[in-house]
Design an enzyme around this catalytic site. Structure first.
Site, short mmCIF file in Angstrom:
data_model
loop_
_atom_site.label_atom_id
_atom_site.label_comp_id
_atom_site.label_asym_id
_atom_site.label_seq_id
_atom_site.Cartn_x
_atom_site.Cartn_y
_atom_site.Cartn_z
N ASP A 61 -8.76 12.33 56.05
CA ASP A 61 -7.69 13.61 54.32
C ASP A 61 -8.05 14.64 55.10
O ASP A 61 -7.67 15.76 54.16
CB ASP A 61 -8.42 12.41 53.65
CG ASP A 61 -7.53 11.79 53.01
OD1 ASP A 61 -6.08 11.50 52.66
OD2 ASP A 61 -8.27 10.77 52.44
N GLU A 66 -6.36 21.73 51.36
CA GLU A 66 -6.44 22.01 49.56
C GLU A 66 -7.00 22.46 49.03
O GLU A 66 -7.82 22.69 48.00
CB GLU A 66 -5.13 22.22 49.29
CG GLU A 66 -4.88 21.75 47.93
CD GLU A 66 -3.26 22.07 47.18
OE1 GLU A 66 -3.16 23.02 46.49
OE2 GLU A 66 -3.39 21.02 47.25
N ASP A 67 -7.80 20.27 49.33
CA ASP A 67 -8.99 20.18 48.63
C ASP A 67 -10.22 20.57 49.21
O ASP A 67 -11.24 20.77 47.89
CB ASP A 67 -9.45 18.63 48.49
CG ASP A 67 -7.52 18.12 48.15
OD1 ASP A 67 -7.34 18.88 47.06
OD2 ASP A 67 -7.19 17.62 48.62
N ARG A 86 -14.55 12.18 51.24
CA ARG A 86 -13.75 13.67 51.95
C ARG A 86 -15.32 14.40 51.77
O ARG A 86 -14.58 16.10 52.15
CB ARG A 86 -13.05 14.39 50.86
CG ARG A 86 -11.71 12.37 50.52
CD ARG A 86 -10.36 13.49 50.16
NE ARG A 86 -9.92 14.14 51.07
CZ ARG A 86 -9.42 16.04 50.53
NH1 ARG A 86 -8.41 14.57 49.82
NH2 ARG A 86 -8.52 16.67 51.34
N HIS A 160 -3.77 14.14 41.74
CA HIS A 160 -4.98 15.14 41.88
C HIS A 160 -4.10 16.34 40.33
O HIS A 160 -2.95 16.09 40.31
CB HIS A 160 -4.80 16.46 42.46
CG HIS A 160 -6.18 15.83 43.54
ND1 HIS A 160 -5.50 15.64 44.74
CD2 HIS A 160 -6.96 16.69 43.51
CE1 HIS A 160 -6.75 15.53 45.26
NE2 HIS A 160 -7.87 15.85 44.84
N CYS A 244 -0.99 20.54 49.77
CA CYS A 244 -2.04 19.78 50.33
C CYS A 244 -2.24 20.94 51.77
O CYS A 244 -3.61 20.93 50.92
CB CYS A 244 -2.41 18.41 49.84
SG CYS A 244 -1.69 17.74 49.01
C1 LIG Z 1 -2.01 17.95 45.20
N1 LIG Z 1 -2.56 16.90 46.61
C2 LIG Z 1 -1.83 15.65 46.01
C3 LIG Z 1 -3.99 17.36 47.24
N2 LIG Z 1 -4.44 18.11 46.53
N3 LIG Z 1 -4.63 16.46 48.13
C4 LIG Z 1 -3.84 15.56 48.78
C5 LIG Z 1 -4.69 14.47 48.84
C6 LIG Z 1 -4.89 13.50 49.47
C7 LIG Z 1 -5.96 12.14 49.92
N4 LIG Z 1 -5.11 11.03 50.14
C8 LIG Z 1 -6.46 11.73 49.24
O1 LIG Z 1 -6.59 11.16 48.03
O2 LIG Z 1 -7.85 12.68 48.54
#
Ligand SMILES: CN(C)C(=N)NCCC[C@H](N)C(=O)O
Length: 276
Positions: A61, A66-67, A86, A160, A244
């Site tokens: 991922d 962004e995460d 992650r 999120h 993201c």
């Molecule tokens: C605002 N969104 C949705 C995000 N910032 N991140 C999406 C991450 C998706 C990844 N498959 C997961 O499940 O972590």
């Protein structure tokens, strides 16, 4: 030049990315690469200088960069995901933040925080409290961003906060209220389709949206916003959205940002913009 956009190319294990609220479907790696390139081209066309964050190929991922970090002013806060798979994504994000001359802090255990839960609107920082971000992570973030008004927003059934709401360049919120504790929010403009909840603010009157939200795009364009649409279907299959795939660092935030890069298109709007 509005600033620098951090992105991370899709890695070899993309198809193994986490899915929580959708059924898994196969991901076409070649198509994902092409969609990512088109996304990056849209950022460049809007004047953003694009910098690639070092790969984290063991982390499927990692493309959802962004995460891994939140940038606020000259501070970068490295997240600590509620999804332990992650957590290997922050090393490259830290290098990128340091290269930009940002001050780097991090969320410390046992707190958790994903950047997808952090929505900055003017002086207010809305932070989703849910499966990826907990109370401790929110309190740590509030301490690190001292002076900003931090509003925790309980989420339920959304991956999120930014899966359910984002903000237009004038600071107004758009999204779907079903998965959010809206009692702590100012009014939220309800969009007609789930991916209509997601916009990236590219400029004072310009937003980036997914091609999967045509009706919302039409409504926003009718209101005078300039809307660029990109097909990110292979990332949506993994519960990603337009926000993201990048971290936008405004020019003023990054003292070490180089002055070169693609030509800027900085359309000026007469709206009351909160775009930095
Ligand atoms: C605002 N969104 C949705 C995000 N910032 N991140 C999406 C991450 C998706 C990844 N498959 C997961 O499940 O972590």
């Amino acid at each position: 030049m509005p600033g620098t956009a951090l992105v991370r190319r899709p890695g070899p294990r993309l198809a193994d990315g986490i899915v929580t609220h959708v059924e898994r479907r196969p991901v076409d790696a070649g198509l994902a690469r092409a969609q990512h390139e088109a996304y990056v081209a849209a950022l460049r066309d809007a004047g953003w200088r694009v910098r690639a964050v070092d790969p984290a190929d063991d982390c499927p991922d990692a493309v959802f960069v962004e995460d891994a970090l939140v940038v606020a002013g000259d501070t970068a806060v490295l997240g600590r995901s509620g999804a332990s798979a992650r957590r290997g994504e922050t090393a490259g994000a830290e290098r990128a933040a340091r290269d930009l001359g940002l001050r780097v802090s991090r969320i410390e255990p046992p707190g958790t925080l994903d950047g997808g839960d952090v929505l900055q609107v003017g002086d207010t920082v809305y932070v989703g409290r849910g499966s990826r971000t907990d109370e401790d992570g929110i309190c740590q973030l509030a301490g690190l961003l001292g002076g900003r008004r931090v509003v925790p927003v309980a989420t339920d059934g959304a991956l999120h906060l930014k899966s359910a709401m984002t903000a237009l360049p004038d600071g107004s919120l758009i999204g779907l209220p079903g998965h959010l504790d809206t009692s702590v929010l100012p009014c939220l403009r309800v969009v007609p389709e789930p991916s209509g909840a997601h916009v990236v603010v590219l400029g004072p009157d310009h937003v980036l949206m997914a091609a999967s939200a045509p009706r919302t795009a039409e409504l926003l364009a009718a209101d005078g916003w300039r809307v660029t649409r990109v097909d990110i279907g292979e990332f949506e299959a993994l519960e990603g959205c337009v926000t993201c795939l990048s971290v936008l660092v405004p020019e003023s935030a990054s003292p070490a940002g180089p002055a070169d890069g693609p030509g800027a298109s900085t359309a000026v709007s007469d709206r009351g913009s909160r775009f930095p």
